[in-house]
Design an enzyme around this catalytic site. Structure first.
Site, mmCIF file in Angstrom:
data_model
loop_
_atom_site.group_PDB
_atom_site.id
_atom_site.type_symbol
_atom_site.label_atom_id
_atom_site.label_comp_id
_atom_site.label_asym_id
_atom_site.label_seq_id
_atom_site.Cartn_x
_atom_site.Cartn_y
_atom_site.Cartn_z
ATOM 1 N N ASP A 1 0.814 -1.211 0.000
ATOM 2 C CA ASP A 1 0.000 0.000 0.000
ATOM 3 C C ASP A 1 0.851 1.266 0.000
ATOM 4 O O ASP A 1 0.471 2.281 -0.588
ATOM 5 C CB ASP A 1 -0.943 0.001 1.200
ATOM 6 C CG ASP A 1 -2.168 -0.871 0.956
ATOM 7 O OD1 ASP A 1 -2.055 -1.813 0.147
ATOM 8 O OD2 ASP A 1 -3.218 -0.618 1.558
ATOM 9 N N CYS B 1 1.169 -8.247 4.592
ATOM 10 C CA CYS B 1 0.672 -6.892 4.347
ATOM 11 C C CYS B 1 -0.841 -6.820 4.223
ATOM 12 O O CYS B 1 -1.535 -7.823 4.227
ATOM 13 C CB CYS B 1 1.386 -6.286 3.144
ATOM 14 S SG CYS B 1 3.074 -5.777 3.579
ATOM 15 N N ASP B 2 -1.285 -5.587 4.036
ATOM 16 C CA ASP B 2 -2.639 -5.165 4.375
ATOM 17 C C ASP B 2 -3.776 -6.069 3.903
ATOM 18 O O ASP B 2 -4.605 -6.505 4.679
ATOM 19 C CB ASP B 2 -2.888 -3.759 3.817
ATOM 20 C CG ASP B 2 -1.971 -2.728 4.430
ATOM 21 O OD1 ASP B 2 -0.884 -3.107 4.889
ATOM 22 O OD2 ASP B 2 -2.318 -1.544 4.445
ATOM 23 N N LYS B 3 -3.840 -6.347 2.604
ATOM 24 C CA LYS B 3 -4.990 -7.083 2.072
ATOM 25 C C LYS B 3 -4.745 -8.583 2.035
ATOM 26 O O LYS B 3 -5.678 -9.357 1.828
ATOM 27 C CB LYS B 3 -5.333 -6.587 0.663
ATOM 28 C CG LYS B 3 -5.480 -5.084 0.555
ATOM 29 C CD LYS B 3 -6.425 -4.515 1.581
ATOM 30 C CE LYS B 3 -6.315 -3.012 1.679
ATOM 31 N NZ LYS B 3 -5.043 -2.522 2.206
ATOM 32 N N CYS C 1 5.223 -2.382 8.216
ATOM 33 C CA CYS C 1 5.558 -1.084 8.818
ATOM 34 C C CYS C 1 5.253 -1.091 10.312
ATOM 35 O O CYS C 1 4.344 -1.764 10.781
ATOM 36 C CB CYS C 1 4.822 0.026 8.104
ATOM 37 S SG CYS C 1 5.232 0.122 6.352
ATOM 38 N N GLU D 1 -6.879 4.544 -0.517
ATOM 39 C CA GLU D 1 -6.520 5.113 0.788
ATOM 40 C C GLU D 1 -6.059 6.551 0.611
ATOM 41 O O GLU D 1 -5.415 6.888 -0.381
ATOM 42 C CB GLU D 1 -5.398 4.295 1.430
ATOM 43 C CG GLU D 1 -5.846 2.949 1.925
ATOM 44 C CD GLU D 1 -4.755 2.202 2.666
ATOM 45 O OE1 GLU D 1 -5.082 1.205 3.315
ATOM 46 O OE2 GLU D 1 -3.580 2.609 2.597
ATOM 47 N N SER E 1 -5.298 4.737 5.351
ATOM 48 C CA SER E 1 -4.268 3.826 5.833
ATOM 49 C C SER E 1 -4.411 3.676 7.337
ATOM 50 O O SER E 1 -4.916 4.570 8.030
ATOM 51 C CB SER E 1 -2.889 4.397 5.498
ATOM 52 O OG SER E 1 -1.890 3.801 6.284
#
Length: 567
Positions: free
Chosen positions: A95, A136-138, A209, A458, A484
């Site tokens: 992202d 990570c995010d998704k 992160c 985002e 985010s």
């Protein structure tokens, strides 16, 4: 009756009809076995459970660059426990790298793509179990969606957070060091050379992160739900502990096959509500709302925004991490991590002691757990008077909107200001860079929802710019897009209905007064209904922005954010 007796017999004597028998048993499967032998599988192990390792390795995403090593550890664990491992890949979007341009349109849609990939590989090859290697995010919610769909024994390994950055003895994270650094540079607070130094030192290792952003939020909630081993969420990507967890997860998945313990034995209404409770206590990413709703939908579990609203009226935030405070995931891990949080959650009546992927209940997993109460606060001594997340309603959000309360200064819990309206994120950034946004403004970014964007981008760039320029407490931002997990400030997202579905956000004009009332969970456009009715009469029908490719299909099928942006 015969079926029940046969099932009991199988369980008692550990005789399981595994899926992979469909591709390796009987004379008619000679071609299948021949192809399997071509991959290097030995006839001596052909009868072992076939375990897929769904790996999201890539060398362009920091959270995933260390996965080659973790794949090896998982594979060793699978083989040590008597299974046969097969690694396959799935796509992943960073992202941070995709932020602020066309690439971000692919981030949320990649969740459905990844889930489809895992489902396809597992069913096409009749795998008996899965280790889902993610970060990570998704990717993490996609893996959980796939696990729920397939409902074969599965365990999640999140690859872990990156080390904290440091510059001149100041702790850095990716958000504060870079995205907010741009705002500081534009405001004349730092030089270009200093910004370059921040770039080089903010992300010093492999891993997700460092703050309680979406990747780490979903890792923590996966552990809370019971789908990963204890401490998996917070063990650093570069640590030997993470390697051990990967190995042990490989071993454990073979045991899961032998025990016939499946994801839907773990993922249920109680475990999902536990995840919401933990989310509210952690002040996690607003994206978690989308993902928990999507997981629930796949698993056919009754869960909605009303669950967040109901629990949010009872829960207070007990852990505060970056971006809302200075502590990072490293600090959280050293304070006891998710097991320490779970220990405190037993003081909440709505929290349920459920079974986990270890085969034990949460209460058994956390026996003897230590915690640092200066970071992981007891429920009786919360960090704030509010939950970490809130759901707002009003004439701008008839079907709900979401705000990360943990990222809002308490002095800003009530905010009223004049609208500055933009139909794209890029237009809002141009206005910010040209100093067209002033104190007391409410930035409105619309047509950025799941359908309108398409992909529900985002808005980290504008929100970080505001904070970096010192406007985080004096300017609000609302959108039918999303944020985010690194966002902080007076930022309301997921506004439903979105502009592309003729929501009232499409009717806002420059100068309109907008009211954000966090204590009363309200988001209202202070314009007379008769005026809004006249504006609606001249509102142009929305036209899809993308005419071909994956995003075109996505925009035609996607539902709104209040239902998890599912397709």
């Amino acid at each position: 009756m015969i079926k029940v007796l046969f099932t009991n017999y199988c369980i008692q004597f550990k005789i399981y009809i595994v899926k992979s028998d469909n591709i390796k048993k009987g004379i008619s499967r000679a071609p299948h076995r021949s192809l399997l032998y071509a991959t290097g599988v030995s006839p001596k192990v052909i009868d072992r459970p076939f375990i897929g390792i769904a790996s999201s390795f890539t060398d362009i995403v920091p959270g995933h660059i260390g996965m080659r090593d973790l794949e090896r550890q998982i594979e060793k664990g699978v083989h040590s426990a008597g299974g046969q491992a097969f690694i396959f890949g799935v796509p992943v979007v960073c992202d941070g790298i995709a932020m602020g341009h066309e690439g971000m349109r692919y981030s949320l849609p990649s969740r459905e793509l990844i889930a489809d990939c895992v489902e396809t590989m597992a069913n096409a090859h009749q795998l008996d179990g899965l280790v889902l290697l993610t970060n990570c995010d998704k990717v993490t919610p996609a893996m959980l969606i796939a696990a729920s769909r397939l409902n074969i024994p599965s365990i999640v390994v999140t690859a872990g957070p990156m080390m904290d950055g440091e510059c001149q003895q100041n702790k850095l994270t990716m958000i504060k060091g870079t995205f907010e650094g741009i705002g500081r540079y534009r405001a004349g607070q730092i030089t270009e050379d200093e910004l370059t130094e921040l770039e080089l030192k903010s992300c010093p290792s492999a891993g997700s992160c460092q703050g309680m952003y979406t990747a780490n939020t979903m890792a923590c909630l996966t552990e809370v739900m019971g789908m990963s081993l204890p401490e998996c969420a917070t063990a650093l990507a570069s640590s030997s502990q993470k390697r051990r967890i990967a190995f042990e997860s490989g071993m454990r998945v073979v045991e899961l096959v032998n025990e016939n313990l499946k994801p839907l034995d773990i993922i249920n209404r109680d475990s999902l509500r536990n995840a919401i409770i933990a989310d509210l206590c952690l002040g996690g990413s607003t994206n978690s709302v989308l993902h928990l709703l999507a997981i629930a939908n796949t698993a056919e579990i009754d869960l909605s925004l009303s669950d967040f609203e109901e629990l949010g009226s009872k829960i207070k935030q007990t852990v505060k991490l970056d971006p809302s405070a200075n502590p990072t995931m490293t600090d959280f891990h050293n304070a006891g991590g998710v097991p320490a949080l779970l220990k405190t959650l037993f003081d909440i009546p709505e929290f349920t002691d459920v079974k986990t992927i270890t085969g034990k209940k949460i209460s058994e997993n956390i026996k003897g757990v230590w915690s640092d109460e200066s970071l992981v606060h007891p429920v009786s001594s919360p960090v704030t008077t509010q939950p970490g997340l809130g759901v707002l309603y009003g004439n701008l959000a008839h079907d709900g909107a979401v705000i990360k309360i943990s990222g809002v200064d308490e002095s800003c819990y009530y905010f009223k200001g004049k609208a500055k309206v933009f139909d794209t994120e890029e237009d809002s950034m141009n206005a910010l860079e040209n100093d067209e946004i002033k104190e007391g403004d409410v930035i409105v970014i619309r047509y950025e929802g799941p359908k309108g964007s398409p992909g529900m981008r985002e808005m980290l760039a504008p929100t970080s710019f505001l904070v970096g320029k010192g406007l985080g407490k004096t300017v609000a931002l609302i959108t039918d897009g999303r944020f985010s997990g690194g966002t902080r400030g007076i930022c309301v997202g997921h506004i439903c209905p979105e502009a592309a579905n003729d929501g009232n956000i499409a009717l806002v004009e420059d100068g309109d007064i907008i009211e954000i009332d966090i204590p009363n969970r309200k988001l209202n456009l202070l314009v007379d209904e008769s005026v809004l009715a006249k504006r609606r009469q001249v509102l142009k029908p929305f036209e899809l922005k993308t005419k071909s490719g994956y995003l075109s299909k996505y925009s035609k099928l996607v539902q709104d954010a209040s239902h998890g942006a599912i397709i």
